[in-house]
Design an enzyme around this catalytic site. Structure first.
Site, PDB file in Angstrom:
ATOM      1  N   PRO A  45      98.906  60.872  11.830  1.00 13.78           N
ATOM      2  CA  PRO A  45      98.700  62.499  12.003  1.00 13.78           C
ATOM      3  C   PRO A  45      99.668  63.608  11.271  1.00 13.78           C
ATOM      4  O   PRO A  45      99.430  64.636  11.303  1.00 13.78           O
ATOM      5  CB  PRO A  45      98.517  62.689  13.399  1.00 13.78           C
ATOM      6  CG  PRO A  45      98.629  61.405  13.958  1.00 13.78           C
ATOM      7  CD  PRO A  45      99.037  60.390  13.038  1.00 13.78           C
ATOM      8  N   GLU A  46     100.693  62.846  11.028  1.00 12.78           N
ATOM      9  CA  GLU A  46     101.905  63.889  10.531  1.00 12.78           C
ATOM     10  C   GLU A  46     101.601  64.503   9.230  1.00 12.78           C
ATOM     11  O   GLU A  46     101.244  64.031   8.427  1.00 12.78           O
ATOM     12  CB  GLU A  46     103.439  63.291  10.367  1.00 12.78           C
ATOM     13  CG  GLU A  46     103.709  62.392  11.645  1.00 12.78           C
ATOM     14  CD  GLU A  46     104.191  63.465  12.765  1.00 12.78           C
ATOM     15  OE1 GLU A  46     103.996  64.490  12.593  1.00 12.78           O
ATOM     16  OE2 GLU A  46     104.249  62.814  13.634  1.00 12.78           O
ATOM     17  N   GLY A  47     101.787  66.049   9.246  1.00  8.64           N
ATOM     18  CA  GLY A  47     101.307  66.692   8.068  1.00  8.64           C
ATOM     19  C   GLY A  47     102.243  66.548   6.827  1.00  8.64           C
ATOM     20  O   GLY A  47     103.298  65.893   6.916  1.00  8.64           O
ATOM     21  N   PHE A  48     101.925  67.080   5.848  1.00  9.68           N
ATOM     22  CA  PHE A  48     102.529  67.124   4.594  1.00  9.68           C
ATOM     23  C   PHE A  48     104.062  67.437   4.422  1.00  9.68           C
ATOM     24  O   PHE A  48     104.920  66.840   3.907  1.00  9.68           O
ATOM     25  CB  PHE A  48     101.770  67.925   3.449  1.00  9.68           C
ATOM     26  CG  PHE A  48     102.379  67.639   2.164  1.00  9.68           C
ATOM     27  CD1 PHE A  48     102.055  66.677   1.154  1.00  9.68           C
ATOM     28  CD2 PHE A  48     103.068  68.739   1.729  1.00  9.68           C
ATOM     29  CE1 PHE A  48     102.441  66.756  -0.026  1.00  9.68           C
ATOM     30  CE2 PHE A  48     103.483  68.801   0.206  1.00  9.68           C
ATOM     31  CZ  PHE A  48     103.236  67.452  -0.410  1.00  9.68           C
ATOM     32  N   ASN A  49     104.248  68.460   5.518  1.00  7.71           N
ATOM     33  CA  ASN A  49     105.571  69.019   5.155  1.00  7.71           C
ATOM     34  C   ASN A  49     106.407  68.282   6.177  1.00  7.71           C
ATOM     35  O   ASN A  49     107.814  68.617   5.857  1.00  7.71           O
ATOM     36  CB  ASN A  49     105.609  70.505   5.467  1.00  7.71           C
ATOM     37  CG  ASN A  49     104.860  71.425   4.205  1.00  7.71           C
ATOM     38  OD1 ASN A  49     105.614  71.315   3.283  1.00  7.71           O
ATOM     39  ND2 ASN A  49     103.820  71.957   4.412  1.00  7.71           N
ATOM     40  N   LEU A 278     101.033  82.871   7.067  1.00 10.93           N
ATOM     41  CA  LEU A 278     100.322  82.995   8.204  1.00 10.93           C
ATOM     42  C   LEU A 278      99.422  81.834   8.742  1.00 10.93           C
ATOM     43  O   LEU A 278      98.386  81.548   8.259  1.00 10.93           O
ATOM     44  CB  LEU A 278      99.324  84.298   7.737  1.00 10.93           C
ATOM     45  CG  LEU A 278      98.383  84.653   8.961  1.00 10.93           C
ATOM     46  CD1 LEU A 278      99.334  85.555   9.943  1.00 10.93           C
ATOM     47  CD2 LEU A 278      97.227  85.757   8.200  1.00 10.93           C
ATOM     48  N   ARG A 279     100.156  81.033   9.365  1.00  8.50           N
ATOM     49  CA  ARG A 279      99.574  79.863   9.949  1.00  8.50           C
ATOM     50  C   ARG A 279      98.735  80.143  10.985  1.00  8.50           C
ATOM     51  O   ARG A 279      99.004  80.863  12.038  1.00  8.50           O
ATOM     52  CB  ARG A 279     100.704  78.908  10.267  1.00  8.50           C
ATOM     53  CG  ARG A 279     100.225  77.435  10.916  1.00  8.50           C
ATOM     54  CD  ARG A 279     100.105  76.510   9.693  1.00  8.50           C
ATOM     55  NE  ARG A 279     100.184  75.105   9.918  1.00  8.50           N
ATOM     56  CZ  ARG A 279      99.274  74.659  10.442  1.00  8.50           C
ATOM     57  NH1 ARG A 279      98.018  74.919  10.775  1.00  8.50           N
ATOM     58  NH2 ARG A 279      99.269  73.385  10.889  1.00  8.50           N
ATOM     59  N   THR A 375     106.469  73.907   9.976  1.00  4.17           N
ATOM     60  CA  THR A 375     107.303  73.255   8.733  1.00  4.17           C
ATOM     61  C   THR A 375     106.958  73.742   7.493  1.00  4.17           C
ATOM     62  O   THR A 375     107.730  73.677   6.582  1.00  4.17           O
ATOM     63  CB  THR A 375     107.079  71.762   9.029  1.00  4.17           C
ATOM     64  OG1 THR A 375     105.662  71.368   8.986  1.00  4.17           O
ATOM     65  CG2 THR A 375     107.563  70.829  10.274  1.00  4.17           C
ATOM     66  N   PHE A 376     105.742  74.096   7.372  1.00  7.12           N
ATOM     67  CA  PHE A 376     105.098  74.746   6.007  1.00  7.12           C
ATOM     68  C   PHE A 376     106.292  75.944   5.802  1.00  7.12           C
ATOM     69  O   PHE A 376     106.512  76.032   4.706  1.00  7.12           O
ATOM     70  CB  PHE A 376     103.956  75.155   6.331  1.00  7.12           C
ATOM     71  CG  PHE A 376     103.282  75.510   4.826  1.00  7.12           C
ATOM     72  CD1 PHE A 376     102.204  74.884   4.345  1.00  7.12           C
ATOM     73  CD2 PHE A 376     103.372  76.820   4.327  1.00  7.12           C
ATOM     74  CE1 PHE A 376     101.442  75.157   3.188  1.00  7.12           C
ATOM     75  CE2 PHE A 376     102.798  77.291   3.393  1.00  7.12           C
ATOM     76  CZ  PHE A 376     101.866  76.614   2.687  1.00  7.12           C
TER      77      PHE A 376
END
Ligand code: GTP
Ligand code: NAG
Length: 416
Positions: A45-49, A278-279, A375-376
């Site tokens: 599940p960890e995101g790209f960033n 804007l997350r 993190t993005f």
């Protein structure tokens, strides 16, 4: 040093002999260490960033192994598959790192290769790739109850059910899988590598070990080596030029071709626009105190544009169209921009590449505002540190509805 070490190895471990290949001196046969491969993968599940940050830990890990000179090792980069935030296809996609990053540039810091290159180099004589040793890292279960925070590791029962295939490939497997409870820094894994003669070692759940030294010079060297794929930079630059009147010469954002020639500076000006990350989506309900509603975000943006005397704002966002349109309505006195990829860009670079193009455009703005703990946003801030912006234009964020004039984000300053 390598030569001595090999002589010892050759005399002590005869069965090792057969697998040694190559030369270190044209006249002396068999004195180069065989190539060993370190593979790693991250909790699905960890995101790209966040994954980019996990790479730094292992890039630095192999950088140091090679620097110590007694081991010839390559780090195999885990392909991007089934990313949680990206639109899913039926089949895992196995996107290579080269789609997003400049591999040549990364190799100037650490000996990294793509998984497909590893396949080619390994040339299995039988069908499957069988990894010699697999360590599935896991947190100690009693860490918080026992209050024992020493750095340590030990082979234990697996906390979770484990899979015997890796990277979503049927043909990568292992007969030697162990669960390794771990608490500490990535460099502690080197004892496993040194103790072992395995040609291939995989660390799964590689996000468990921590950075050895977060934010030191080596950390930033590795980070600087992670330049983006040149075509993504080109696309972002075209957008800046066409819509935002932003060009490196004028904006003071020219970087040397080679990251190793970069120097500390704080005089980048940036293009004449404000950029905002804007997350939305999971952050709206996940961090309700620190993520504003659309109207409130628009107010903060408007205030900042007035303050900076700018008319243009670039928005990077995962918001729905509806939310974005609402934001634009509130900002009708300004020019609001968003990057809309054409079909070819979307098809070739997917959600991941489009997000990177938005990150690049944000990086080159005169002033940046991010989203709390994203993190993005952090990766954009790092990019701006590399480009040489004054800190005050970078470490800013949108405040929550009930926290006007919230604190700035932590400053992770670049080190040279
Ligand atoms: N195009 C685009 N995509 C975004 C944006 N913000 C988030 N996303 C998408 O959402 C994903 C989640 O953000 P990431 O930062 O990668 O994931 P993460 O590591 O969990 O980090 P955060 O959730 O932001 O802390 C990104 O990889 C993008 O695919 C954005 O501004 N533009
Ligand atoms: C493993 O399978 C994939 C997908 O079928 C293929 O591309 C790859 O070359 C295979 N690897 C090896 C070493 O056979």
């Amino acid at each position: 040093m390598i030569y001595n070490c090999i002589l010892i190895v050759l005399t002590l471990i005869p069965q090792f002999h057969a697998s040694l290949e190559g030369v270190c001196d044209k006249d002396v046969k068999g004195c180069e260490l065989k190539t060993r491969y370190i593979l790693y993968d991250v909790n699905p599940p960890e995101g790209f960033n966040l994954r980019r940050d996990v790479y730094l830990r292992y890039g630095i890990f192999v950088h140091k192994l090679v620097q110590n000179n007694d081991i010839n090792v390559k780090l195999v980069l885990p392909p991007w598959s089934r990313m949680f935030h990206w639109k899913r296809s039926e089949e895992p996609e196995h996107l290579p790192w080269g789609l997003f990053f400049d591999i040549d540039s990364m190799q100037k810091f650490a000996p990294v290769i793509e998984l497909y290159t590893f396949f080619n180099e390994l040339k299995p004589t039988y069908g499957d790739v069988i990894i010699d040793e697999v360590y599935i890292l896991q947190h100690y279960q009693d860490m918080f109850t026992s209050g024992n925070f020493e750095d340590k590791m030990s082979i234990e029962d697996c906390n979770e059910q484990i899979s015997t295939n890796f990277f979503h490939y049927d043909n990568i497997t292992s007969h030697n899988i162990k669960c390794l409870s771990f608490h500490g820094f990535t460099s502690q894994l080197s004892s496993l590598v040194h103790k072992s003669e395995a040609q291939t070692i995989l660390f799964d759940h590689a996000e468990v070990p921590l950075h050895d030294r977060f934010g030191d010079r080596t950390y930033w060297e590795c980070r600087r080596s992670m330049r983006f794929n040149k075509e993504l930079i080109f696309i972002a630059n075209e957008f800046r030029r066409q819509f935002l009147n932003s060009m490196d010469e004028k904006d003071g954002t020219i970087l040397p071709d080679d990251w190793r020639n970069e120097k500390l500076r704080r005089n980048a000006l940036g293009g004449p626009y404000l950029s905002v990350h804007l997350r939305r989506r999971d952050f709206v309900w996940g961090r309700p105190k620190h993520v504003p509603n659309i109207k409130n975000a628009a107010n903060q943006i408007q205030e900042k544009l007035h303050h900076l005397q700018l008319d243009n704002v670039f928005i990077a966002t995962d918001a729905s169209n509806k939310e974005y349109e609402e934001l634009k309505e509130h900002l009708s006195n300004f020019n609001v921009f968003k990057y809309n990829p054409n079909k070819e860009v979307k098809k070739k670079y997917k959600d991941g590449g489009v997000a990177i193009i938005e990150q690049i455009i944000c990086s080159y703005a005169r002033y940046f505002m991010g989203t709390y703990e994203s993190t993005f946003s952090f990766r954009i801030q790092e990019e701006r540190e590399i480009l040489g912006f004054p800190e005050s234009t970078t470490f800013n964020r949108l405040c929550g509805n009930e926290e006007p004039n919230c604190e700035k984000t932590s400053m992770w300053r670049i080190e040279y």
